[in-house]
Design an enzyme around this catalytic site. Structure first.
Site, PDB file in Angstrom:
ATOM      1  CD  GLU A 284     103.051 -15.626  61.422  1.00  0.00           C
ATOM      2  OE1 GLU A 284     103.772 -15.900  60.448  1.00  0.00           O
ATOM      3  OE2 GLU A 284     102.767 -14.469  61.773  1.00  0.00           O
ATOM      4  CG  ASP A 363     105.869  -9.664  62.197  1.00  0.00           C
ATOM      5  OD1 ASP A 363     107.058  -9.903  61.961  1.00  0.00           O
ATOM      6  OD2 ASP A 363     104.933 -10.081  61.486  1.00  0.00           O
ATOM      7  CD  GLU A 391     106.149  -8.704  56.662  1.00  0.00           C
ATOM      8  OE1 GLU A 391     107.184  -9.262  57.062  1.00  0.00           O
ATOM      9  OE2 GLU A 391     105.000  -9.126  56.898  1.00  0.00           O
TER      10      GLU A 391
END
Ligand code: GCV
Length: 668
Positions: A284, A363, A391
């Site tokens: 990333e 993820d 998240e």
């Protein structure tokens, strides 16, 4: 629950009979035993209102020892000096033996004694320990870690509980008492490693390994040390350039390697027991060895060589994938990435490198298969990474009890056995998890999200524990005794299935609002660069990951690969992760896929509403502050659940033009 801040160390109205508990004798002298004694005294006073006289150090038997009182020491010492014949445990393990009037907590080592004290207090608080009882425990795996994603400006990446405990305005800044309380919470559930800064190591965080910040890091390490917690620092691969002023960070370039060696020397002069470095490389946008045409083994081994003389480890993350993908390109499958990158390197890492692999191939979605790397890294030390911070599971606004998800992960069968059996018994040496606390008064934003922190620690200690057992323990510690605890336990256990139902269905993943990752946006990631597509059209949805598609199923051992590759044997909660199916595909309940999508979304939302009703039944029976704060979260959760239900259902209705068989409201 009386006090949200106190988490699972609540003051009980009625305590145990104090005979034998209010006097403490201890064995040999060591800092960890000192601390264990201190924690025992503190815990008895705080939770049960029983003051404990300072420990008598009774190295040799004495007359005083004959009286009632709790004995604290290590197994080897007590066996040697008292001839107790206590069964030796593994490292960090302990024995609790409660002869009436003379309870004993004996650790295999100082750390084990400390853990024994916390377990003793916890069992006492749950009403599960009585005179006559005896038990022994050893943690399954040696490494039980929390990763903070805290930034030095005080913000927390994916943090939903306030600002950082450790950083403010570009420097280390903390409240000493708060850190000690946090260390206690972690140690009481067996956490023994903590990385304090974000794996995205930006700006001033790159200088944490320099003279500028090391004295302050050392101060923090001093606070965690008595609790048996060793720190790690996240580092940035290109620091030789950005911090060291060199022209390269090439792992095979001697000047870059020498820079890391010099920096490691400095770091260990300040913090001799630092556990090591954690690194996110080629991920990333973060730099890594690929930038220099080198492998991840080259990169990790360079850092490992720098840390080796100091006994440090390198924790190297496997979250490596193409994050600049063209959505038009169907030849790439992000789910394949970790295995494709790291399986071929198995056996080429230095012995002080541990790979850190996210539990699923994507993820931290609400439902993913377990990564095929587990059971496949036979020659490389590694850790499994979980995410406690919510998240993708509701931001600690929605209740989502994650041990329910993690227990499924622990039960997953790899070719080498179920994950829970591999932990500590193979090259899988432990768990790491992204933390969920911040400076909020209740630590976790949603008070009930404390259960996720507690549950993570308990599972890392004993991966065989089920979600129900963990939920029961936590609810009893925080809301017991009495039936309020039963209600809280049942709320926890209902929460993950409800969340999964109103979220992306059947393993579809990433229907979430981009960036923020809260709330629905079915096509939010469809045309982006992140590689997480479901490619829904008017006839079908999902990705074919069989050998006829991206071939991801082939990364699993043959039996598992075959199971996943056949829609009739693939677990239905993952069916859209592995398959592209027509909306009229018949699921096991005889209904179409589409009808199942509608049903689960209506049910999930109804279940969220029922959770609110259950909570309101507790009004007046638990502390008002806690009642109100959780009520406010449930009200927001219901809004979110309705939004998920209606957006996802409308999305598929618009795609298909096929309505709900049961005639419920789906918006046009
Ligand atoms: C720390 C996801 C999160 C990022 C996180 C990343 C990682 O992509 O959204 O915030 O960055 O995972 O695990 O490195």
């Amino acid at each position: 629950m009386v006090a949200e801040y106190d988490c699972w160390f609540q003051r009980r109205d009625a305590g145990p009979d104090r005979v034998g508990l209010d006097r403490l004798y201890r064995g040999e002298e060591s800092p960890l035993l000192d601390h264990a004694a201190l924690e025992y005294r503190r815990g008895m006073e705080k939770c049960f209102g029983i003051p404990v006289r300072p420990p008598a150090l009774t190295v040799e038997p004495s007359a005083a020892e004959g009286g009632p009182g709790l004995r604290l020491g290590t197994i080897p010492y007590l066996n040697k000096t008292r001839g107790l014949a206590l069964t030796e445990q593994g490292p960090e393990g302990f024995v609790i033996r409660w002869e009436p009037g003379r309870p004993l907590i004996a650790g295999q080592d100082g750390q084990g004694t400390l853990y024994g004290v916390y377990r003793f207090l916890s069992l006492l608080a749950q009403g599960k320990l009585r005179p006559g009882d005896e038990l022994a425990e050893t943690p399954a795996a040696p490494l039980r870690m929390i990763n903070h994603w805290d930034n030095m400006d005080g913000s927390v990446e994916r943090g939903y509980a306030g600002l950082s405990l450790f950083f403010k305005d570009g420097r280390i800044s903390y409240d000493r008492g708060r850190i000690e309380d946090y260390a206690r919470l972690l140690a009481s559930v067996g956490i023994n490693r903590l990385s304090i800064n974000n794996v995205n190591v930006r700006g001033p965080a790159r200088e944490l390994i320099t003279e500028k910040h090391l004295p302050d890091v050392a101060g923090l390490a001093d606070l965690f040390r008595p609790f048996g917690i060793r720190l790690l620092l996240s580092v940035n691969f290109s620091s030789p350039i950005s911090v060291g002023g060199l022209g390269t960070a090439d792992p095979l370039d001697r000047t870059a390697a020498a820079w890391w060696e010099k920096q490691a020397d400095l770091v260990y002069r300040c913090i001799p027991d630092l556990a090591g470095f954690l690194i996110k490389a080629d991920s990333e946008g973060e730099a890594g060895p690929f930038r220099y045409g080198r492998s991840h083994a080259d990169g990790a081994n360079m850092l490992a060589a720098a840390l080796k003389p100091h006994g440090g480890i390198v924790v190297w993350r496997c979250f490596v994938y193409n994050s600049a993908q063209d959505w038009r390109d169907q030849s790439i499958d992000r789910a394949r990435a970790a295995y494709d990158h790291f399986k071929p390197l198995d056996g080429s890492f230095a012995d002080n490198v541990l790979l850190q692999v996210k539990h699923g191939p994507y993820d931290f979605q609400v439902r993913e298969p377990v990564s095929p790397l587990f059971g496949a890294l036979g020659k490389t030390r590694h850790l499994m990474e979980l995410q406690i911070t919510q998240e993708y599971t509701g931001h600690q606004i929605d209740l989502c009890f994650l041990p329910s998800m993690w227990a499924d992960v622990m039960d997953f069968d790899t070719p080498a056995g179920p994950v829970k059996k591999l932990l500590g018994a193979s090259s899988l040496e432990g768990l790491a998890a992204v933390g969920n606390v911040g400076l909020d008064g209740n630590w976790t934003g949603h008070t009930l999200a404390q259960a996720n922190l507690y549950g993570y620690g308990r599972l890392a200690w004993n991966p065989g524990l089920g979600a129900e057992e963990i939920a029961g323990e936590w609810a009893a510690l925080c809301f017991g005794p009495g039936d309020a605890a039963e209600t809280v336990k049942s709320l926890l256990l209902k929460s993950y299935p409800a969340y999964e139902k109103y979220n992306a269905p059947f393993g579809l993943c990433f229907m979430v609002n981009p960036g923020i990752h809260y709330g629905p946006s079915p096509e939010g990631y469809e045309f982006s660069r992140w590689g997480t597509y479901h490619r829904a059209d008017r006839e079908a949805v999902g990705i074919d990951r069989t050998s006829a598609g991206t071939g991801y199923t082939e990364q699993y051992a043959p039996a598992k690969a075959a199971l996943f590759a056949d829609p009739s044997t693939c677990p239905e909660n993952l069916i859209l992760f592995f398959h592209r199916l027509r909306y009229d595909y018949r699921m096991k309940n005889g209904q179409t896929l589409l009808q199942n999508i509608y049903d689960t979304h209506f049910e999930g939302c109804d279940e969220a509403e029922a959770m609110l009703t259950l909570w309101t039944g507790l009004k007046g029976r638990i502390g008002g502050e806690c009642y109100d704060s959780v009520l406010a979260r449930f009200e927001r959760q219901i809004e979110n659940a309705r939004q998920w239900r209606d957006v996802v259902n409308t999305y598929f209705w618009r795609k298909t033009g096929v309505g709900d068989l049961k005639g419920r409201k789906i918006y046009d």
